[in-house]
Design an enzyme around this catalytic site. Sequence first.
Site, PDB file in Angstrom:
ATOM      1  N   HIS A  81       0.831  -1.218   0.000  1.00 14.44           N
ATOM      2  CA  HIS A  81       0.000   0.000   0.000  1.00 14.44           C
ATOM      3  C   HIS A  81       0.859   1.258   0.000  1.00 14.44           C
ATOM      4  O   HIS A  81       0.429   2.290   0.513  1.00 14.44           O
ATOM      5  CB  HIS A  81      -0.947   0.032   1.200  1.00 14.44           C
ATOM      6  CG  HIS A  81      -1.656  -1.272   1.451  1.00 14.44           C
ATOM      7  ND1 HIS A  81      -2.859  -1.587   0.880  1.00 14.44           N
ATOM      8  CD2 HIS A  81      -1.290  -2.350   2.179  1.00 14.44           C
ATOM      9  CE1 HIS A  81      -3.222  -2.809   1.261  1.00 14.44           C
ATOM     10  NE2 HIS A  81      -2.271  -3.295   2.056  1.00 14.44           N
ATOM     11  N   SER A 139      15.548  21.612 -15.216  1.00 14.51           N
ATOM     12  CA  SER A 139      14.332  22.344 -15.516  1.00 14.51           C
ATOM     13  C   SER A 139      14.731  23.673 -16.154  1.00 14.51           C
ATOM     14  O   SER A 139      15.809  24.204 -15.886  1.00 14.51           O
ATOM     15  CB  SER A 139      13.559  22.600 -14.224  1.00 14.51           C
ATOM     16  OG  SER A 139      12.813  23.792 -14.325  1.00 14.51           O
ATOM     17  N   GLU A 152       9.964   8.618 -16.795  1.00 15.18           N
ATOM     18  CA  GLU A 152       8.589   9.099 -16.963  1.00 15.18           C
ATOM     19  C   GLU A 152       8.066   8.798 -18.367  1.00 15.18           C
ATOM     20  O   GLU A 152       6.915   8.398 -18.552  1.00 15.18           O
ATOM     21  CB  GLU A 152       8.532  10.606 -16.718  1.00 15.18           C
ATOM     22  CG  GLU A 152       8.826  10.998 -15.288  1.00 15.18           C
ATOM     23  CD  GLU A 152       8.977  12.501 -15.162  1.00 15.18           C
ATOM     24  OE1 GLU A 152       7.973  13.177 -14.901  1.00 15.18           O
ATOM     25  OE2 GLU A 152      10.096  13.010 -15.338  1.00 15.18           O
ATOM     26  N   LYS A 184      16.609  21.284 -10.203  1.00 19.81           N
ATOM     27  CA  LYS A 184      15.902  20.059 -10.592  1.00 19.81           C
ATOM     28  C   LYS A 184      16.796  19.021 -11.268  1.00 19.81           C
ATOM     29  O   LYS A 184      17.711  19.347 -12.013  1.00 19.81           O
ATOM     30  CB  LYS A 184      14.749  20.401 -11.552  1.00 19.81           C
ATOM     31  CG  LYS A 184      13.621  21.171 -10.914  1.00 19.81           C
ATOM     32  CD  LYS A 184      12.919  20.444  -9.779  1.00 19.81           C
ATOM     33  CE  LYS A 184      11.948  19.403 -10.284  1.00 19.81           C
ATOM     34  NZ  LYS A 184      10.800  20.012 -10.971  1.00 19.81           N
TER      35      LYS A 184
END
Length: 463
Positions: free
Chosen positions: A160, A281, A294, A287
């Site tokens: 979970h 970024s 992704e 970043k």
Amino acid sequence: MSAQDRRPPESPTARGLDPRALRYSASIAYDRRLYHHDIAASIAHARMLGRQGIIPVEDAEAIERGLEDIRQEIEAGQFPWREDLEDIHLNIEMRLREKIGEAAGRLHTARSRNDQVATDMRLFVMDSCDGAVAGVRVLQAALLDLAEANREVIMPGYTHLQRAQPVLLAHHLLAYFEMVERDAERFSDCRTRADELPLGSGALAGVPYPIDREFVASELGFSRVSRNSIDAVSDRDFVAEFQAASAITMMHLSRLCEEIVLWSSAEFGFVKLSADFATGSSIMPQKRNPDVAELARGRSGRVYGNLLAILTTLKGLPLAYNRDLQEDKQPLFDTVDTLLPTLEVLAPLLTAVTVDAARAQAAAGASYTLATDAADYLVRKGAPFREAHQAVGELVRYAESLGKALNELSLEEYRRYSPLFDEAVLNLDPRSAIEARDVPGGTAPRRVQAALQQARRHLREAQ
Ligand code: ARG
């Protein structure tokens, strides 16, 4: 040659066809990708026609030489592709006519584009299965490298997405090894079923010539010939199977990528991506984005869509060939062009991962991940598991109320929840927790070590 002969040969199928209808029907823009398989199949067919005396041997030889020529032209980027010839089959056949004249017209004896395209597609899928299995092997090797380099690292295992019990990172990575192993098996199964020669089925009913299908099959590397001509030209279940195997593989890869995304976040901080696999970024200088992971996660959706496309294309088709079947190609090519590069890029992505062992280990012991072990401890002292579970549940709630970890409680505090606790319970730690799980398939270090060796051996044998 008269002026008449110098005109490029007309399409045998599109004579008088409205140009809009032709444009709508043409598949040449994408099925040219099948040229290699189409030429191989035509050469095998022509040789067989010559051997069987169905066409003159000299013609068969001229056809073969012409087709080899065409292959070179295509590979050199010099083939004059014609959009007015709807597909790869007609482009090659009409070009052959320009090269060798009349004899070219004998190539299409005893075959139809229906058994021809089914043959090309099977060859393409078989090669793609080989490519997918090879890609899986490369990824498995990278998973093993990462696991072996971090053999000792303990991390929290999750259920979970809540910290559950400590596990070895290597054990966690080996889970992916197993998943993609099954994917490789699915691709080899798929290949086995695709491995059947349709040529000889003609348009749908077979052909009225004394052909030798076994010869053509062995020339092309097929293990057997199809048993039913109607089935052979009608079904694309092997494409659906390839799409399904690809969708499942992408699903597995997507889960792996999701974990890389999570683990590389500040919240987890279990891994860092090296600069060559993390993007910056445009506005936030701090970043390090896991874009590759992704995108791989995102592209799984495309492949699921392609699976649904072929299933939907097939579901309402009466036997035998229907032009709808031409729609099998673009989604298949798209899947191959998504799956293979994804498998290929994940191996170097894993190499770009550095594990923060201290951080993973700290998380492994936090959040009461040793509660199960405390309960198991009571069980070893004779308590029934359910009672032990309840006692430790209360103990955890007590510790939580004080903001303390289990190993910050005194033995006296433990004993308030069960008199069976003694000194040794204070020694519970993530290491002892994983060592205790010494069952086949468990996370105990010696089991994981054996699993790593076994996986290495398996990879070596699979090469
Ligand atoms: N381009 C067609 C396809 O991909 C080749 C077969 C055409 N057959 C036919 N009867 N029109 O399916």
